[in-house]
Design an enzyme around this catalytic site. Structure first.
Site, short mmCIF file in Angstrom:
data_model
loop_
_atom_site.label_atom_id
_atom_site.label_comp_id
_atom_site.label_asym_id
_atom_site.label_seq_id
_atom_site.Cartn_x
_atom_site.Cartn_y
_atom_site.Cartn_z
N ASP A 1 10.81 2.15 1.36
CA ASP A 1 10.36 0.93 0.82
C ASP A 1 10.44 0.87 -0.62
OD1 ASP A 1 10.11 -0.01 3.33
OD2 ASP A 1 7.95 -0.41 2.99
N ASP A 2 10.60 -0.29 -1.38
CA ASP A 2 10.19 -0.50 -2.69
C ASP A 2 11.18 0.04 -3.64
OD1 ASP A 2 7.79 -1.54 -1.60
OD2 ASP A 2 6.47 0.45 -2.39
N HIS B 1 12.75 -6.57 0.85
CA HIS B 1 11.17 -6.45 0.76
C HIS B 1 10.76 -7.43 -0.23
CE1 HIS B 1 7.95 -3.87 1.65
NE2 HIS B 1 7.83 -3.52 0.62
N HIS C 1 7.54 -8.26 -4.55
CA HIS C 1 6.45 -7.50 -3.95
C HIS C 1 4.86 -8.33 -3.73
CE1 HIS C 1 4.34 -4.00 -2.01
NE2 HIS C 1 5.50 -3.61 -1.85
N HIS D 1 8.49 6.20 1.43
CA HIS D 1 8.87 5.56 0.02
C HIS D 1 9.94 6.09 -0.92
CE1 HIS D 1 5.01 3.83 1.59
NE2 HIS D 1 5.31 2.55 0.94
#
Length: 729
Positions: free
Chosen positions: A96-97, A147, A151, A248
Site C-alpha cells: 500500500d501507499d 488506493h 488517501h 507497505h
C-alpha cells in the site's frame, strides 16, 4: 461647418484595442505559471484538499453476515455483496501507499529475485510523481490497484469526493502506464470482519462504480517496524491457508519490510506456497484494461504537468538556496567592507593626496527641465569650491535654456544643441569645459555647498579617474519615496563602500559624479551604446586601468519617482541598461593586468548582486506564502524573519553611517514584500527584452520639482514635466 458623424457611425467605427505589451505579458505569464506549478505540487503532495481524519469504529448491524464472515475480496458490482477467499497455498502479497522512489524499487528487486508477483495499491499522488515505477510494476507482471488519490478516509467523504478520488487515481494510472484497473483498496481498511455501518455503504458505492474491493486477512503490521522476524511471523498464514498479506512500500522507513520480504518469500516457497497476483490466484480475468485515445492523452498530460511542477519546485528550491547564500554573502560583505571603508576614510589623518583646489567644470545636461533648472543652478552658486557651470540644453521645448540665461549668473554658460540624448549632451559639455576636472549632475538635482569640493578631493590620488558621490532621495515623505530612500542609503551607498574597498565600483551615479578629462578622453567619452551610460563609462574606466572611488560626503539631493509607473519605467531602463553594459564589457573577464581586476572581481559581483540576486529574491516571499498555506508555518516564518533581521541590521548600520533618522526603517518589512516583487517583474521584463532582441527606448518620467535646496523649502509649483531624454535620432 462640418457635420458630426451619426451615432450609428460612431458605434460601428472599430475601436482600437489596448494590448498588453509582450514584455509585460510574458513576466505576468511566468508568475502565473510558477504559482500554478506550486499549487499543483501542493495538491499532489497532499497539502491541498487532503483530509487526514479517520472515523472511529462503529456498529456493524447493517453489514451482511456473509461479508463479515467471508473472504477479503468483496464484489458488490451486481448490487449483491459477495466475497471470495484465496485458495490454499496461494499468497497474494499486497503493498500500500506507493510507489516510493526509495523503497518500491527495492521491493521490486526482491520480488524479481524470487520470481514472485504482487499487487500494488497505489495512490494517485505518488503515481503522478513516480510514473516510471508504475510502468516497471506492470512490465514485471505485477497487478495494480487503486488506493485513492490523496488517501482520505472515504467514510467521511461525499460521493462526489469519492468519485473524484477514483477518477484522479485512474487518471494518474492511465498517464503512467496506459491502463485502468478494477481493483480498489480503501485507505485505513483492515479485515472484512472489521467492516462497519460507515465503511459498508462506501464499499457498496465503490462496487456500483465497477470496482472490486480488496481488504486483507493477514496483516504484517510492518508500519510499526517491530523487527524483521516479527514482520515475518505476523505475515505467515496458519497451516496451508491462502492469504492476502498486507505490507507497505511507502509512508516511511521500510528497510525492515524489504529485509523481511526476502526471507519471507523464501521460507514460504519452501513450504509450497506460490506468490501470484490476485486475479491469477483466483483464476479470474486480468484487472487491467488498456487505455487509449483521449483518456490516454489526458493521463499523459496530467503526469507531464506533475513532473513539470516537481522539476520546477526543485529548481525553485535550488534557487532559494542560491539566493539565501547570495543574500547572506552580500550582506556579510557589505557590513564587513563598509566598516573597513568608513574607518579608513574617517580617520583624522586620512588624505587622498594633496588637497585639490583647482577649478572644476560642472556639466548639467538638461532636457525640458524648466521646473528644476533654476534651483539646480542656484545650488551650484552656493558651492565653496571654484567652479564653472555649463548647462547643455538638449533641444528643450519648455524654455529651459532661456531660464538659465535670464538668471544672469557669473560663470554660468548655456550650450544649445538639437535633441541628441544625454550622452551626446555630456560629450558636448566636456568639449566646452575649460577645466581638467569634470563634475556631471542631472538637471533635477541640487548640490550642497560642499558637494563639489568633497567630490573632487580623491583626485589628489593620480590613480583615480572617476569619483562616485552620495545620491540621496529628497522626496522621501511618501511611501514609494521612503522605500527608495531606504534603497539608496542601504543598497546603493553600502554597495559603493563595498565596491570601493574591492576596487571594482560598477556605477558612477548620473546625479553626482566626477571625472578626469584625460580619463574620459582615453575611453572615448560618454557612449550611447547602452541605456545606462553611467554604468558603461564606469566599466570603461576600470578596463582602462583607472581607480573609481566613493566620496561619502559629496551629497546630492534628487527627486525619485513618485508613482509605481514612473518607478517601473526608471528601473526597467536601469536594469536593461546594466545588462547591456555587462554584455558590452564581457571581455573584461579574460583581460589581464590591473585593468583585468574589474573583470575578475567586479563583473561577476555585479552580475550576481545586480542581475541574478534580484531575479531570485522573490523566491523568499513565494516560499513564505507557500509555507504559510501548506506548512511548516512556524519554520517558514522564522526563516523569513531571519532574512529580514539581517536586512534590518544592514539598513540600520547604513542609516547610522549616513547620519539618517531611523524612522523610515519602519516601512522596511513592507518594502521587502511589495517593492521586491516590483523589482523582480522589472528585471524579468528586462531579461525578456534582452533575450528577444527588443530595443528599449528612453522612458519619459514626470517629476514635480519638489526637491529644493538642502535645508530650504521645496520649489514652488507642482506642475509635472518630462524628465528623461528622447532617444538619439
Amino acid at each position: 461647418m462640418a457635420s458630426r458623424p451619426s451615432r450609428r457611425a460612431r458605434k460601428s467605427a472599430p475601436r482600437a484595442r489596448r494590448r498588453l505589451p509582450m514584455r509585460q505579458l510574458l513576466p505576468s505569464l511566468v508568475l502565473v505559471a510558477l504559482m500554478a506549478m506550486l499549487m499543483l505540487r501542493g495538491y499532489v503532495h497532499n497539502e491541498i484538499l487532503a483530509d487526514h481524519r479517520v472515523q472511529p469504529p462503529a456498529s456493524a448491524d447493517q453489514v451482511p453476515k456473509e461479508i463479515l464472515e467471508g473472504g477479503p475480496v468483496i464484489d458488490t458490482r451486481s448490487g449483491q455483496g459477495t466475497s471470495l477467499k484465496v485458495p490454499d497455498r496461494e499468497l497474494v502479497l499486497t503493498f500500500d501507499d506507493g510507489p516510493d522512489p526509495t523503497w518500491t524499487p527495492k521491493v521490486l528487486d526482491v520480488l524479481r529475485k524470487n520470481d514472485a508477483h504482487a499487487v500494488f495499491f497505489i495512490t494517485g499522488s505518488m503515481a503522478s510523481r513516480y510514473p516510471d515505477l508504475v510502468r516497471r510494476m506492470v512490465a514485471e507482471g505485477h497487478e495494480i490497484g487503486l488506493h485513492t488519490f490523496n488517501h482520505p478516509d472515504l467514510s467521511l467523504q461525499s460521493k462526489k469526493r469519492i468519485d473524484w478520488e477514483l477518477t484522479q487515481n485512474q487518471l494518474a494510472l492511465a498517464g503512467a502506464a496506459g491502463i485502468r484497473t478494477s481493483l480498489f483498496r480503501p485507505p485505513y481498511s483492515s479485515f472484512a470482519a472489521d467492516m462497519d455501518n460507515r465503511t459498508w455503504p462506501v464499499t457498496e458505492y465503490i462496487g456500483s462504480r465497477g470496482y472490486i474491493t480488496v481488504v486483507t486477512n493477514t496483516d504484517s503490521q510492518d508500519w510499526q517496524r517491530p523487527g524483521v522476524e516479527e514482520i515475518i511471523r505476523r505475515a505467515t498464514p496458519k497451516g496451508d491457508d491462502g492469504a492476502i498479506v498486507l505490507m507497505h512500500d511507502s509512508g516511511g522507513d521500510r528497510s525492515q519490510t524489504v529485509a523481511a520480504l526476502d526471507r519471507y518469500i523464501g521460507r514460504l516457497q519452501d513450504r509450497g506456497y506460490e506468490f501470484h497476483t490476485l486475479t491469477a490466484a483466483l483464476k479470474a480475468p486480468s484487472a487491467h484494461t488498456a487505455v487509449a485515445g483521449m483518456d490516454r492523452l489526458k493521463g499523459q498530460a496530467w503526469v507531464y504537468a506533475v513532473q513539470a511542477s516537481e522539476h520546477t519546485t526543485g529548481v525553485l528550491v535550488v534557487g532559494l538556496a542560491v539566493i539565501g547564500a547570495l543574500v547572506i554573502a552580500r550582506f556579510g560583505l557589505m557590513l564587513l567592507l563598509s566598516v573597513l571603508h568608513a574607518r579608513r576614510v574617517r580617520r583624522p589623518n586620512f588624505r587622498w593626496g594633496p588637497p585639490v583646489t583647482e577649478p572644476v567644470s560642472v556639466l548639467v545636461p538638461a532636457y525640458n527641465e524648466a521646473k528644476c533648472i533654476e534651483q539646480t543652478v542656484r545650488s551650484l552658486m552656493e558651492s565653496d569650491h571654484p567652479i564653472e557651470v555649463i548647462v547643455i540644453d538638449d533641444g528643450s521645448s519648455d524654455g529651459t535654456a532661456r531660464i538659465v540665461e535670464n538668471m544672469g549668473l557669473p560663470n554660468v554658460r548655456v550650450v544649445r544643441q538639437l535633441n541628441a540624448g544625454k550622452p551626446a549632451a555630456l560629450n558636448r559639455g566636456v568639449a566646452n569645459a575649460r577645466h581638467n576636472l569634470i563634475v556631471m549632475m542631472d538637471g533635477d538635482t541640487v548640490f550642497e555647498p560642499s558637494t563639489v569640493r568633497e567630490l573632487v578631493q580623491p583626485f589628489g590620488d593620480a590613480r583615480v579617474g572617476a569619483v562616485a558621490g552620495n545620491a540621496k532621495v529628497g522626496n522621501r515623505d511618501r511611501l514609494i519615496g521612503s522605500w527608495q530612500h531606504i534603497e539608496y542609503v542601504m543598497g546603493f551607498n553600502l554597495d559603493r563602500r563595498m565596491y570601493d574597498v574591492l576596487r571594482c565600483m560598477p556605477t558612477i551615479p548620473g546625479a553626482v559624479g566626477a571625472f578626469r578629462r584625460s580619463a574620459l578622453k582615453r575611453v572615448g567619452g560618454m557612449s550611447d551604446d547602452t541605456l545606462a551610460e553611467d554604468t558603461d563609462i564606469t566599466m570603461a574606466m576600470h578596463r582602462d586601468g583607472w581607480r573609481v572611488v566613493y566620496a561619502e560626503n559629496a551629497r546630492a539631493w534628487t527627486e525619485a519617482p513618485e508613482t509605481v509607473q514612473q518607478l517601473w519605467s526608471q528601473r526597467y531602463r536601469w536594469s536593461y541598461g546594466t545588462m547591456q553594459a555587462i554584455w558590452k564589457h564581457r571581455r573584461a573577464v579574460i583581460e589581464r593586468g590591473p585593468s583585468g581586476r574589474f573583470g575578475r572581481v567586479g563583473l561577476p559581483l555585479v552580475s550576481l548582486f545586480m542581475v541574478l540576486a534580484p531575479l531570485l529574491a522573490p523566491l523568499i516571499d513565494i516560499f513564505l506564502l507557500y509555507g504559510l498555506v501548506f506548512g511548516p508555518t512556524e519554520k517558514t516564518i522564522l526563516a523569513w524573519l531571519g532574512v529580514l533581521a539581517i536586512q534590518v541590521v544592514c539598513a540600520a548600520y547604513a542609516f547610522r553611517l549616513d547620519k539618517e533618522p531611523m524612522t523610515h526603517l519602519i516601512s522596511l518589512p513592507l518594502q521587502q514584500i511589495l517593492y521586491r516583487q516590483l523589482m523582480y517583474v522589472v528585471l524579468l521584463q528586462s531579461w525578456i527584452t534582452a533575450l528577444t532582441g527588443g530595443r528599449l527606448r528612453w522612458q519619459k518620467l514626470r517629476r514635480t520639482g519638489a526637491v529644493g535646496l538642502p535645508g530650504g523649502a521645496p520649489a514652488a509649483g507642482t506642475q509635472q514635466r518630462p524628465q528623461e531624454r528622447k532617444p538619439v535620432g
